[in-house]
Design a protein around this motif. Structure first.
Motif, PDB file in Angstrom:
ATOM      1  N   ALA A  49       0.861  -1.183   0.000  1.00 11.13           N
ATOM      2  CA  ALA A  49       0.000   0.000   0.000  1.00 11.13           C
ATOM      3  C   ALA A  49       0.891   1.224   0.000  1.00 11.13           C
ATOM      4  N   VAL A  50       0.570   2.171  -0.846  1.00 12.42           N
ATOM      5  CA  VAL A  50       1.300   3.438  -0.937  1.00 12.42           C
ATOM      6  C   VAL A  50       0.391   4.525  -0.380  1.00 12.42           C
ATOM      7  N   CYS A  51       0.877   5.283   0.603  1.00  9.39           N
ATOM      8  CA  CYS A  51       0.080   6.337   1.225  1.00  9.39           C
ATOM      9  C   CYS A  51       0.923   7.601   1.391  1.00  9.39           C
ATOM     10  N   PRO A  52       0.282   8.762   1.406  1.00  8.07           N
ATOM     11  CA  PRO A  52       1.020  10.003   1.688  1.00  8.07           C
ATOM     12  C   PRO A  52       1.344  10.086   3.173  1.00  8.07           C
ATOM     13  N   CYS A  53       2.277  10.970   3.530  1.00  7.09           N
ATOM     14  CA  CYS A  53       2.692  11.010   4.929  1.00  7.09           C
ATOM     15  C   CYS A  53       2.715  12.406   5.538  1.00  7.09           C
ATOM     16  N   PRO A  54       1.820  13.313   5.150  1.00 12.80           N
ATOM     17  CA  PRO A  54       1.823  14.614   5.824  1.00 12.80           C
ATOM     18  C   PRO A  54       1.254  14.481   7.229  1.00 12.80           C
ATOM     19  N   TYR A  89      -0.500  14.078  -3.252  1.00 13.24           N
ATOM     20  CA  TYR A  89      -0.767  12.920  -2.393  1.00 13.24           C
ATOM     21  C   TYR A  89      -1.324  11.796  -3.253  1.00 13.24           C
ATOM     22  N   ILE A  90      -0.751  10.604  -3.099  1.00 15.07           N
ATOM     23  CA  ILE A  90      -1.140   9.444  -3.910  1.00 15.07           C
ATOM     24  C   ILE A  90      -1.382   8.255  -2.993  1.00 15.07           C
ATOM     25  N   VAL A  91      -2.478   7.541  -3.241  1.00 11.92           N
ATOM     26  CA  VAL A  91      -2.757   6.289  -2.546  1.00 11.92           C
ATOM     27  C   VAL A  91      -2.944   5.206  -3.604  1.00 11.92           C
ATOM     28  N   ALA A  92      -2.217   4.119  -3.467  1.00 10.34           N
ATOM     29  CA  ALA A  92      -2.304   3.022  -4.433  1.00 10.34           C
ATOM     30  C   ALA A  92      -2.066   1.703  -3.710  1.00 10.34           C
ATOM     31  N   THR A  93      -2.477   0.625  -4.340  1.00 17.82           N
ATOM     32  CA  THR A  93      -2.221  -0.720  -3.786  1.00 17.82           C
ATOM     33  C   THR A  93      -1.626  -1.605  -4.870  1.00 17.82           C
ATOM     34  N   TRP A  94      -0.804  -2.534  -4.424  1.00 25.38           N
ATOM     35  CA  TRP A  94      -0.254  -3.577  -5.293  1.00 25.38           C
ATOM     36  C   TRP A  94      -0.645  -4.928  -4.718  1.00 25.38           C
ATOM     37  N   GLY A 103       9.015 -10.588  -9.986  1.00 20.20           N
ATOM     38  CA  GLY A 103       9.203 -10.413 -11.421  1.00 20.20           C
ATOM     39  C   GLY A 103       8.109  -9.610 -12.099  1.00 20.20           C
ATOM     40  N   GLU A 104       8.410  -9.160 -13.297  1.00 17.28           N
ATOM     41  CA  GLU A 104       7.479  -8.365 -14.099  1.00 17.28           C
ATOM     42  C   GLU A 104       6.152  -9.097 -14.249  1.00 17.28           C
ATOM     43  N   GLY A 105       5.065  -8.368 -14.006  1.00 24.05           N
ATOM     44  CA  GLY A 105       3.739  -8.934 -14.175  1.00 24.05           C
ATOM     45  C   GLY A 105       3.232  -9.732 -13.001  1.00 24.05           C
ATOM     46  N   GLU A 106       4.050  -9.848 -11.933  1.00 26.79           N
ATOM     47  CA  GLU A 106       3.623 -10.612 -10.766  1.00 26.79           C
ATOM     48  C   GLU A 106       2.619  -9.843  -9.911  1.00 26.79           C
ATOM     49  N   LEU A 107       2.685  -8.512  -9.954  1.00 27.40           N
ATOM     50  CA  LEU A 107       1.810  -7.675  -9.144  1.00 27.40           C
ATOM     51  C   LEU A 107       0.969  -6.759 -10.021  1.00 27.40           C
ATOM     52  N   GLU A 108      -0.249  -6.503  -9.579  1.00 25.87           N
ATOM     53  CA  GLU A 108      -1.143  -5.562 -10.255  1.00 25.87           C
ATOM     54  C   GLU A 108      -1.368  -4.349  -9.354  1.00 25.87           C
ATOM     55  N   GLY A 109      -1.365  -3.175  -9.963  1.00 29.77           N
ATOM     56  CA  GLY A 109      -1.553  -1.959  -9.192  1.00 29.77           C
ATOM     57  C   GLY A 109      -2.938  -1.374  -9.374  1.00 29.77           C
ATOM     58  N   THR A 110      -3.398  -0.639  -8.355  1.00 32.16           N
ATOM     59  CA  THR A 110      -4.666   0.072  -8.405  1.00 32.16           C
ATOM     60  C   THR A 110      -4.461   1.446  -7.783  1.00 32.16           C
ATOM     61  N   LEU A 111      -4.828   2.484  -8.520  1.00 31.13           N
ATOM     62  CA  LEU A 111      -4.729   3.853  -8.001  1.00 31.13           C
ATOM     63  C   LEU A 111      -6.041   4.190  -7.298  1.00 31.13           C
ATOM     64  N   LEU A 112      -5.955   4.498  -6.004  1.00 27.44           N
ATOM     65  CA  LEU A 112      -7.148   4.782  -5.206  1.00 27.44           C
ATOM     66  C   LEU A 112      -7.403   6.272  -5.016  1.00 27.44           C
ATOM     67  N   TYR A 113      -6.344   7.066  -5.094  1.00 27.33           N
ATOM     68  CA  TYR A 113      -6.501   8.500  -4.807  1.00 27.33           C
ATOM     69  C   TYR A 113      -5.313   9.253  -5.377  1.00 27.33           C
ATOM     70  N   GLU A 114      -5.581  10.419  -5.956  1.00 24.93           N
ATOM     71  CA  GLU A 114      -4.500  11.308  -6.413  1.00 24.93           C
ATOM     72  C   GLU A 114      -5.050  12.727  -6.427  1.00 24.93           C
ATOM     73  N   ASP A 115      -4.414  13.596  -5.640  1.00 26.10           N
ATOM     74  CA  ASP A 115      -4.845  14.989  -5.565  1.00 26.10           C
ATOM     75  C   ASP A 115      -3.688  15.807  -5.012  1.00 26.10           C
ATOM     76  N   ALA A 116      -3.873  17.123  -4.975  1.00 26.42           N
ATOM     77  CA  ALA A 116      -2.806  17.994  -4.487  1.00 26.42           C
ATOM     78  C   ALA A 116      -3.362  19.076  -3.568  1.00 26.42           C
ATOM     79  N   PRO A 117      -3.981  18.673  -2.450  1.00 22.33           N
ATOM     80  CA  PRO A 117      -4.408  19.690  -1.489  1.00 22.33           C
ATOM     81  C   PRO A 117      -3.194  20.408  -0.926  1.00 22.33           C
ATOM     82  N   TYR A 118      -3.339  21.679  -0.692  1.00 22.11           N
ATOM     83  CA  TYR A 118      -2.227  22.492  -0.163  1.00 22.11           C
ATOM     84  C   TYR A 118      -1.051  22.550  -1.130  1.00 22.11           C
ATOM     85  N   GLY A 119      -1.271  22.168  -2.394  1.00 23.95           N
ATOM     86  CA  GLY A 119      -0.212  22.235  -3.391  1.00 23.95           C
ATOM     87  C   GLY A 119       0.791  21.112  -3.317  1.00 23.95           C
ATOM     88  N   VAL A 120       0.490  20.056  -2.546  1.00 16.09           N
ATOM     89  CA  VAL A 120       1.387  18.906  -2.387  1.00 16.09           C
ATOM     90  C   VAL A 120       0.699  17.676  -2.968  1.00 16.09           C
TER      91      VAL A 120
END
Length: 244
Positions: A6-11, A231-236, A212-229
């Motif tokens: 899981a990929v999450c922002p850290c502010p 922030y991305i949330v994704a899962t593999w 290896g290549e193709g072993e994992l699939e990604g999903t983008l759950l969130y992408e925005d830039a509040p406060y000009g920064v």
């Protein structure tokens, strides 16, 4: 072997007590992070490694139970990285403290937790090697990867406005949403520093941990830039038909 990430922002503003009156502005991002942690739990890992930005040029490990604090942001709030006693005197970097807060908020109890802070000066090759080593710690390893994209999306952003930021973040969101490890390994470290990207090293650690290549699939759950920064949330997760 890495079975999920899981990929999450850290502010620190992700923590409502820190955000105070502006807390509702990140409700959607918090909800996406909660969904991402649910994906990690569903993968049934034997070990969860929380990876995030840290000061310095190298890396540092934080055992389960290490404490973190948001007192530096004027909030009387401490967190603990999973269970355990930690290391006497050890303190989590802010990115890992936000990760610990997310885990505590969702009541994580599915696997032991360890932390790894990676410095901005860590080269791409070193990051990849870190990821490979951590992924080999158990048969089923999950990663929670903390980091922000550019801090230069608007005039009021912490890094002011940079016209390169939007395209950098768009490609980054695509790569994280597609589990594109080659693109993550090839991230321009110099440009990332100029755009005040805190997640470059943690994302390259994730790229090194992936099988290896193709072993994992990604999903983008969130992408925005509040406060000009950015922030991305994704899962593999494991690709359909692939077994760990």
């Amino acid at each position: 072997m890495l079975v999920a990430a899981a990929v999450c922002p850290c502010p620190p503003l992700l923590v409502p007590e820190v955000a105070a009156g502006a807390a509702t502005e990140l409700d959607t991002a918090r909800a996406a992070c909660t969904d991402a942690l649910g994906v990690l739990a569903a993968a049934r890992p034997e070990l969860l490694v929380v990876v995030g930005p840290a000061d310095g040029a190298g890396s540092e490990s934080y055992p389960g139970g290490t404490l973190g604090s948001f007192r530096g942001f004027g909030v009387d709030l401490d967190v603990r990285l999973g269970r355990g006693e930690g290391t006497p005197g050890g303190r989590l970097p802010y990115g890992l403290a936000v990760g610990a807060w997310l885990l505590g908020r969702t009541g994580w109890a599915d696997a032991p937790v360890e932390g790894r802070g990676v410095g901005e000066g860590l080269t791409a090759d070193r990051c990849v090697a870190e990821g490979e080593e951590m992924a080999g710690r158990a048969e089923r390893v999950a990663f929670l990867v903390m980091g922000d994209a550019s801090a230069c999306r608007t005039l009021k952003a912490p890094g002011y406005f940079d016209e390169r930021a939007a395209s950098f973040d768009a490609e980054l969101a695509r790569a994280l949403g597609a589990a594109d490890t080659a693109a993550l390994r090839a991230l321009d470290g110099g440009l990332a520093r100029e755009l005040k990207v805190s997640g470059r090293a943690p994302w390259q650690v994730l790229a090194g941990a992936a099988p290896g290549e193709g072993e994992l699939e990604g999903t983008l759950l969130y992408e925005d830039a509040p406060y000009g920064v950015g922030y991305i949330v994704a899962t593999w997760t494991r690709a359909a038909g692939r077994r760990p």
